[in-house]
Design an enzyme around this catalytic site. Sequence first.
Site, PDB file in Angstrom:
ATOM      1  N   ASP A  18       0.850  -1.193   0.000  1.00 28.19           N
ATOM      2  CA  ASP A  18       0.000   0.000   0.000  1.00 28.19           C
ATOM      3  C   ASP A  18       0.887   1.244   0.000  1.00 28.19           C
ATOM      4  O   ASP A  18       2.083   1.159   0.302  1.00 28.19           O
ATOM      5  CB  ASP A  18      -0.935  -0.001   1.216  1.00 28.19           C
ATOM      6  CG  ASP A  18      -2.232   0.763   0.937  1.00 28.19           C
ATOM      7  OD1 ASP A  18      -2.306   1.464  -0.095  1.00 28.19           O
ATOM      8  OD2 ASP A  18      -3.170   0.668   1.752  1.00 28.19           O
ATOM      9  N   ASP A  19       0.281   2.388  -0.339  1.00 25.49           N
ATOM     10  CA  ASP A  19       1.080   3.611  -0.355  1.00 25.49           C
ATOM     11  C   ASP A  19       1.401   4.084   1.058  1.00 25.49           C
ATOM     12  O   ASP A  19       2.484   4.578   1.317  1.00 25.49           O
ATOM     13  CB  ASP A  19       0.392   4.728  -1.187  1.00 25.49           C
ATOM     14  CG  ASP A  19      -1.055   4.966  -0.797  1.00 25.49           C
ATOM     15  OD1 ASP A  19      -1.593   4.257   0.079  1.00 25.49           O
ATOM     16  OD2 ASP A  19      -1.676   5.888  -1.380  1.00 25.49           O
ATOM     17  N   ASP A  27      -2.063   4.747   7.915  1.00 19.60           N
ATOM     18  CA  ASP A  27      -2.364   5.939   8.712  1.00 19.60           C
ATOM     19  C   ASP A  27      -2.904   5.484  10.066  1.00 19.60           C
ATOM     20  O   ASP A  27      -2.145   5.262  11.017  1.00 19.60           O
ATOM     21  CB  ASP A  27      -3.359   6.817   7.936  1.00 19.60           C
ATOM     22  CG  ASP A  27      -3.646   8.147   8.597  1.00 19.60           C
ATOM     23  OD1 ASP A  27      -3.697   8.193   9.836  1.00 19.60           O
ATOM     24  OD2 ASP A  27      -3.824   9.158   7.899  1.00 19.60           O
TER      25      ASP A  27
HETATM   26  O1  LIG Z   1      -4.436   3.323   7.729  1.00 22.30           O
HETATM   27  P1  LIG Z   1      -5.743   3.895   7.264  1.00 22.30           P
HETATM   28  O2  LIG Z   1      -6.268   4.964   8.180  1.00 22.30           O
HETATM   29  O3  LIG Z   1      -6.783   2.847   6.991  1.00 22.30           O
HETATM   30  O4  LIG Z   1      -5.468   4.696   5.913  1.00 22.30           O
HETATM   31  C1  LIG Z   1      -4.626   4.246   4.896  1.00 22.30           C
HETATM   32  C2  LIG Z   1      -5.394   3.978   3.639  1.00 22.30           C
HETATM   33  O5  LIG Z   1      -6.090   5.168   3.220  1.00 22.30           O
HETATM   34  C3  LIG Z   1      -5.796   5.436   1.852  1.00 22.30           C
HETATM   35  O6  LIG Z   1      -6.675   4.727   0.999  1.00 22.30           O
HETATM   36  P2  LIG Z   1      -8.160   5.229   0.671  1.00 22.30           P
HETATM   37  O7  LIG Z   1      -9.139   4.466   1.530  1.00 22.30           O
HETATM   38  O8  LIG Z   1      -8.204   6.711   0.767  1.00 22.30           O
HETATM   39  O9  LIG Z   1      -8.425   4.781  -0.804  1.00 22.30           O
HETATM   40  P3  LIG Z   1      -7.541   4.977  -2.114  1.00 22.30           P
HETATM   41  O10 LIG Z   1      -6.333   4.114  -1.928  1.00 22.30           O
HETATM   42  O11 LIG Z   1      -8.440   4.511  -3.187  1.00 22.30           O
HETATM   43  O12 LIG Z   1      -7.178   6.431  -2.234  1.00 22.30           O
HETATM   44  C4  LIG Z   1      -4.409   4.875   1.669  1.00 22.30           C
HETATM   45  O13 LIG Z   1      -4.157   4.564   0.302  1.00 22.30           O
HETATM   46  C5  LIG Z   1      -4.425   3.615   2.513  1.00 22.30           C
HETATM   47  O14 LIG Z   1      -4.928   2.515   1.786  1.00 22.30           O
HETATM   48  O1  LIG Z   2      -3.607  11.158   0.420  1.00 23.66           O
HETATM   49  C1  LIG Z   2      -3.663  10.713   1.590  1.00 23.66           C
HETATM   50  N1  LIG Z   2      -2.784  11.184   2.530  1.00 23.66           N
HETATM   51  C2  LIG Z   2      -2.779  10.743   3.826  1.00 23.66           C
HETATM   52  O2  LIG Z   2      -1.969  11.184   4.646  1.00 23.66           O
HETATM   53  C3  LIG Z   2      -3.760   9.771   4.157  1.00 23.66           C
HETATM   54  N2  LIG Z   2      -4.079   9.129   5.300  1.00 23.66           N
HETATM   55  C4  LIG Z   2      -5.096   8.319   5.016  1.00 23.66           C
HETATM   56  N3  LIG Z   2      -5.445   8.403   3.719  1.00 23.66           N
HETATM   57  C5  LIG Z   2      -4.627   9.308   3.163  1.00 23.66           C
HETATM   58  N4  LIG Z   2      -4.585   9.773   1.898  1.00 23.66           N
HETATM   59 MG   LIG Z   3      -5.694   3.141  -0.164  1.00 25.10          MG
END
Ligand SMILES: O=P(O)(O)OC[C@H]1O[C@H](OP(=O)(O)OP(=O)(O)O)[C@H](O)[C@@H]1O
Ligand SMILES: O=c1[nH]c(=O)c2nc[nH]c2[nH]1
Ligand SMILES: [Mg+2]
Length: 173
Positions: free
Chosen positions: A107-108, A111
Amino acid sequence: MTQSEPTEQKRAGRPFPVSWDQFHRDCRALSWRLNELGPFHAVIAITRGGLVPAAIVARELGLRVIDTVCIASYEHDKQGELQVLKGVSDQTATLGGGTGKGLLIIDDLVDTGKTGRMVRSMLPDAHFAAVYAKPKGRPLVDTFITEVSQDTWIFFPWDTGLSFQPPLKDGAG
Ligand SMILES: O=P(O)(O)OC[C@H]1O[C@H](OP(=O)(O)OP(=O)(O)O)[C@H](O)[C@@H]1O
Ligand SMILES: O=c1[nH]c(=O)c2nc[nH]c2[nH]1
Ligand SMILES: [Mg+2]
């Protein structure tokens, strides 16, 4: 959530913009670490944010079997209920012996750790890697590159564009 409640992004406050170049470097650094920990049978990207690092890591590690776990939680910058829209395929699950052994989840960022916890419960023996980690999510990942404080909001290059920045000192422009 009521109208007046701040979003997660506003609550975080501290911006951390990441350029494509920086992101690529950080993904290469992640690949170096993972290369010492493999071999892995397949990469699983947590969509959508995990797709970009997964492509770079898969290229570096020579992995061609790539699957997705599709999870939605943040609507732009507000976290809602976690929704698993798609799990791993039966074929990938079989490669990981049912528990994820030898599979690499990417994952990127982590959080709060909510997303990571959900994926870990699906594949407890998989290796979970993220490029960036905030303190609450850090215990969920096996490998990450950069830790940022919990009050930081990471701005990824696919969510941002070039724009004018006012000088730090008032009126200096
Ligand atoms: O640790 P957490 O609080 O769960 O947050 C982290 C997740 O939030 C973001 O995804 P998002 O749900 O925004 O979807 P996306 O990847 O489609 O942007 C990010 O890419 C992680 O997958
Ligand atoms: O673009 C983002 N930046 C963040 O720091 C983050 N945390 C949860 N989801 C996120 N998305
Ligand atoms: Mg995500």
